[in-house]
Write an enzyme that holds these catalytic residues in place. Structure first.
Site, PDB file in Angstrom:
ATOM      1  N   SER A  45       0.588  -1.597   0.059  1.00 38.08           N
ATOM      2  CA  SER A  45       0.318   0.061   0.081  1.00 38.08           C
ATOM      3  C   SER A  45       0.870   1.680  -0.023  1.00 38.08           C
ATOM      4  O   SER A  45       0.716   2.295  -0.309  1.00 38.08           O
ATOM      5  CB  SER A  45      -0.906   0.336   1.111  1.00 38.08           C
ATOM      6  OG  SER A  45      -0.404   0.392   2.766  1.00 38.08           O
ATOM      7  N   THR A 173     -13.431   1.133   5.539  1.00 37.42           N
ATOM      8  CA  THR A 173     -13.496   1.346   4.341  1.00 37.42           C
ATOM      9  C   THR A 173     -12.928   1.750   3.635  1.00 37.42           C
ATOM     10  O   THR A 173     -11.454   2.021   4.241  1.00 37.42           O
ATOM     11  CB  THR A 173     -14.754   3.155   4.239  1.00 37.42           C
ATOM     12  OG1 THR A 173     -13.365   3.884   5.358  1.00 37.42           O
ATOM     13  CG2 THR A 173     -15.563   2.743   5.593  1.00 37.42           C
ATOM     14  N   ARG A 206      -8.501   3.524   6.406  1.00 31.13           N
ATOM     15  CA  ARG A 206      -7.099   4.315   6.125  1.00 31.13           C
ATOM     16  C   ARG A 206      -7.100   5.746   7.306  1.00 31.13           C
ATOM     17  O   ARG A 206      -8.324   5.955   7.140  1.00 31.13           O
ATOM     18  CB  ARG A 206      -8.014   4.459   4.618  1.00 31.13           C
ATOM     19  CG  ARG A 206      -7.965   3.347   4.142  1.00 31.13           C
ATOM     20  CD  ARG A 206      -6.613   3.290   3.403  1.00 31.13           C
ATOM     21  NE  ARG A 206      -5.877   2.589   2.365  1.00 31.13           N
ATOM     22  CZ  ARG A 206      -5.561   0.797   2.923  1.00 31.13           C
ATOM     23  NH1 ARG A 206      -5.355   0.695   3.651  1.00 31.13           N
ATOM     24  NH2 ARG A 206      -5.717   0.000   1.303  1.00 31.13           N
ATOM     25  N   GLU A 235       0.938   9.832   7.017  1.00 33.43           N
ATOM     26  CA  GLU A 235       1.270   8.546   7.783  1.00 33.43           C
ATOM     27  C   GLU A 235       2.744   9.174   6.477  1.00 33.43           C
ATOM     28  O   GLU A 235       2.442   8.684   4.899  1.00 33.43           O
ATOM     29  CB  GLU A 235       0.589   6.978   7.543  1.00 33.43           C
ATOM     30  CG  GLU A 235       1.043   6.496   7.601  1.00 33.43           C
ATOM     31  CD  GLU A 235      -0.290   5.489   8.055  1.00 33.43           C
ATOM     32  OE1 GLU A 235       0.141   3.983   6.960  1.00 33.43           O
ATOM     33  OE2 GLU A 235      -0.956   5.018   8.848  1.00 33.43           O
ATOM     34  N   HIS A 252       0.289   1.019  11.639  1.00 39.52           N
ATOM     35  CA  HIS A 252      -0.674   0.935  10.163  1.00 39.52           C
ATOM     36  C   HIS A 252       0.166  -1.024  10.480  1.00 39.52           C
ATOM     37  O   HIS A 252       0.183  -1.269   9.273  1.00 39.52           O
ATOM     38  CB  HIS A 252       0.151   0.818   9.359  1.00 39.52           C
ATOM     39  CG  HIS A 252      -1.000   0.928   7.885  1.00 39.52           C
ATOM     40  ND1 HIS A 252      -0.775   1.529   6.897  1.00 39.52           N
ATOM     41  CD2 HIS A 252      -1.794  -0.254   7.561  1.00 39.52           C
ATOM     42  CE1 HIS A 252      -1.886   1.610   6.086  1.00 39.52           C
ATOM     43  NE2 HIS A 252      -2.665   0.457   6.289  1.00 39.52           N
ATOM     44  N   GLY A 255      -3.988  -5.524  10.027  1.00 37.56           N
ATOM     45  CA  GLY A 255      -3.889  -6.570   9.123  1.00 37.56           C
ATOM     46  C   GLY A 255      -2.686  -7.433   8.425  1.00 37.56           C
ATOM     47  O   GLY A 255      -1.866  -8.007   7.774  1.00 37.56           O
ATOM     48  N   TYR A 256      -1.668  -7.054   9.647  1.00 34.12           N
ATOM     49  CA  TYR A 256       0.223  -7.812   9.665  1.00 34.12           C
ATOM     50  C   TYR A 256       0.085  -9.299  10.147  1.00 34.12           C
ATOM     51  O   TYR A 256       1.357  -9.513  10.442  1.00 34.12           O
ATOM     52  CB  TYR A 256       1.306  -6.282  10.420  1.00 34.12           C
ATOM     53  CG  TYR A 256       1.455  -6.206   8.598  1.00 34.12           C
ATOM     54  CD1 TYR A 256       1.305  -5.792   7.842  1.00 34.12           C
ATOM     55  CD2 TYR A 256       2.984  -5.255   9.069  1.00 34.12           C
ATOM     56  CE1 TYR A 256       1.212  -4.702   6.850  1.00 34.12           C
ATOM     57  CE2 TYR A 256       3.713  -4.684   7.901  1.00 34.12           C
ATOM     58  CZ  TYR A 256       2.069  -4.095   7.253  1.00 34.12           C
ATOM     59  OH  TYR A 256       2.992  -3.305   6.166  1.00 34.12           O
TER      60      TYR A 256
END
Length: 380
Positions: A45, A173, A206, A235, A252, A255-256
Site C-alpha cells: 500500500s 472503508t 485508512r 502517514e 498500521h 492486518g499484519y
C-alpha cells in the site's frame, strides 16, 4: 521475465521465482527508474502506482498484496492494457483479531463484558462483514452501515447517524474522495460531535477517513472519549500529540498477521498465473509455519468473559504493539523512518483460528463463546 517487488512482501521467492529474476525495492521510495525494465510489478500500500511510475516501462502486470487499492490508478492500468490483481479479504481475519483485542482492552478499562457494549461498523466489506459475524455470534449488539451493500447479503443496515450512536465505532472503508459517498474525512468535527461523549473510535482502515486534527481537538474537549488508531493522516509522519492522547496506537499493522500477509502474496500469485495462462503450482499451506502458541486450556472454573479476554490476547496482545510504538516514537529523531521500521520488522503473529483452545465438555457456554470469536475449540 523480470519482477520488481516491494521488499516487504513475504514468500516472493517461494511463489514467484519460477517466473524469472526478482529485484527487491523499498516500496515507499520506488521510482520509475526502478520499474523501467520490469515485466511484473508487485507492491504493497505504500507505493503509488500510476502513469508517473509506469509510463514508458515494460510492465505487463501489477499486483498489490493488499486489500486496499486506493494507491493504484486502475483506470490508467486498464487504458494501458496492464493486468491487475489485488488481494481482497486476505487480511480480514487479522484486522478482526485487532479489533477484538482492542475491544478486550476497552471493556477491561470500563469493567464490563463484551456483551455490554454496542459496536457500530462503518463499512461492511470483507473485514466489516467478518467482524459483524464474529461479534453477533458473541452476543454483541452491532449497528452496521454501508451504502454500497444489500441488506439481504450482509444483514440489517442502519444509517451512519444511527451507527455513530454505538458505544464503539470501528471504521472499515476504503479511502475515496469522489462519488456519492466519499470517505475522506468521513468522521469530521460534526460527526465526532454526534457520538456519545464516552464513545470509543477504532480506525484500522485508512487514516484520512478520520480528520485527525478534529479528532485530537474532540478528545481534548471530551476526556472520556477514547480512540484506538492503527492508521494515520500523513502517514508515516503522524501527529505525536494525537498518538499520546490515544488509548492505543499502532503503526498500521492491524492486518499484519503472517497468515494475512502470506495470503496476500498467494492471491497475487494466483492472479498472475491466470493473467499469463499458467497453472497454479504453489499453495500457501506449503509455507505456513507452526503457530508460536498452539493451545490454551481452560478449566470449568473460568468465567466466559475472562476466557474470551485471555484467549484473544494469547492470540494477539494489542498492548504490546502499542507499547513498542510509543517507546520507539518517543526516542525517534526521524518519525517517518521509525514508523516504517516498525512495520518492516513487525514480529511473527498468527490469526485467531490457528489457536486451539481446550474447554471442559460440560462448559457449553464457554465453547460457544470461544467458537464465536473464531477459535479452534476442542473439548477435553
Amino acid at each position: 521475465m523480470h519482477i520488481v517487488a516491494d521488499e516487504n512482501i513475504p514468500l516472493l521467492n517461494e511463489f514467484f521465482a519460477d517466473f524469472g529474476e526478482i529485484t527487491l525495492v523499498e516500496g515507499r521510495s520506488m521510482t520509475a527508474a526502478d520499474v523501467a525494465d520490469a515485466d511484473i510489478l508487485l507492491v504493497r500500500s505504500v507505493t503509488r502506482v500510476d502513469a508517473q511510475l509506469l509510463a514508458g516501462s515494460k510492465v505487463k502486470f501489477v499486483g498489490t498484496a493488499t486489500i486496499g487499492t486506493d494507491h493504484i490508478d486502475q483506470d490508467y492500468l486498464q487504458e494501458a492494457g496492464i493486468g491487475f490483481k489485488s488481494a481482497p479479504g486476505c487480511n480480514a481475519q487479522a484486522v478482526v483479531d485487532y479489533v477484538l483485542s482492542a475491544l478486550s482492552v476497552l471493556v477491561d478499562e470500563r469493567g464490563i463484558g463484551f456483551t455490554d457494549v454496542s459496536v457500530g461498523i462503518v463499512g461492511v466489506g470483507n473485514v466489516g462483514l467478518l467482524l459483524r459475524r464474529r461479534l453477533e455470534e458473541m452476543g454483541v449488539t452491532v449497528l452496521a452501515v454501508d451504502p454500497f451493500k444489500d441488506p439481504e447479503e450482509v444483514g440489517e443496515l442502519v444509517t451512519l447517524d444511527e451507527a455513530l450512536q454505538a458505544d464503539v465505532v470501528t471504521l472499515h472503508t476504503p479511502l475515496t474522495r469522489d462519488g456519492e459517498h466519499p470517505t475522506w474525512h468521513l468522521i469530521d468535527k460534526q460527526r465526532l460531535a454526534q457520538m456519545k461523549p464516552d464513545a470509543s473510535l477504532i480506525n484500522a482502515g485508512r487514516g484520512a477517513v478520520v480528520d485527525n486534527a478534529a479528532l485530537l481537538e474532540h478528545m481534548q474537549n471530551n476526556r472520556d472519549f477514547e480512540a484506538i488508531l492503527d492508521v494515520w493522516e500523513n502517514e508515516p509522519e503522524l501527529d505525536l500529540n494525537l498518538m499520546h492522547r490515544c488509548l492505543l496506537a499502532t503503526p498500521h499493522i492491524a492486518g499484519y498477521s503472517l497468515d494475512g500477509k502470506m495470503r496476500g502474496t498467494e492471491y497475487v500469485y494466483q492472479g498472475l498465473c491466470e493473467f499469463f495462462g499458467l497453472p497454479v503450482r504453489r499453495k500457501l499451506a506449503q509455507f505456513l509455519p507452526e503457530p508460536g502458541v498452539k493451545r490454551v486450556n481452560f478449566s470449568d472454573q473460568v468465567p466466559v468473559h475472562q476466557a474470551l479476554r485471555t484467549a484473544i490476547r494469547a492470540a494477539y496482545e494489542i498492548r504490546v504493539d502499542d507499547g513498542v510504538m510509543r517507546t520507539a516514537m518517543k526516542r525517534s529523531d526521524n518519525l517517518k523512518a521509525t514508523f516504517d521500521h516498525l512495520r518492516k520488522h513487525y514480529p511473527l503473529r498468527r490469526d485467531i483460528p490457528t489457536l486451539r483452545v481446550g474447554v471442559p465438555a460440560k462448559c457449553h457456554d464457554l465453547h460457544e463463546a470461544l467458537s464465536a470469536a473464531g477459535f479452534d475449540v476442542r473439548t477435553k
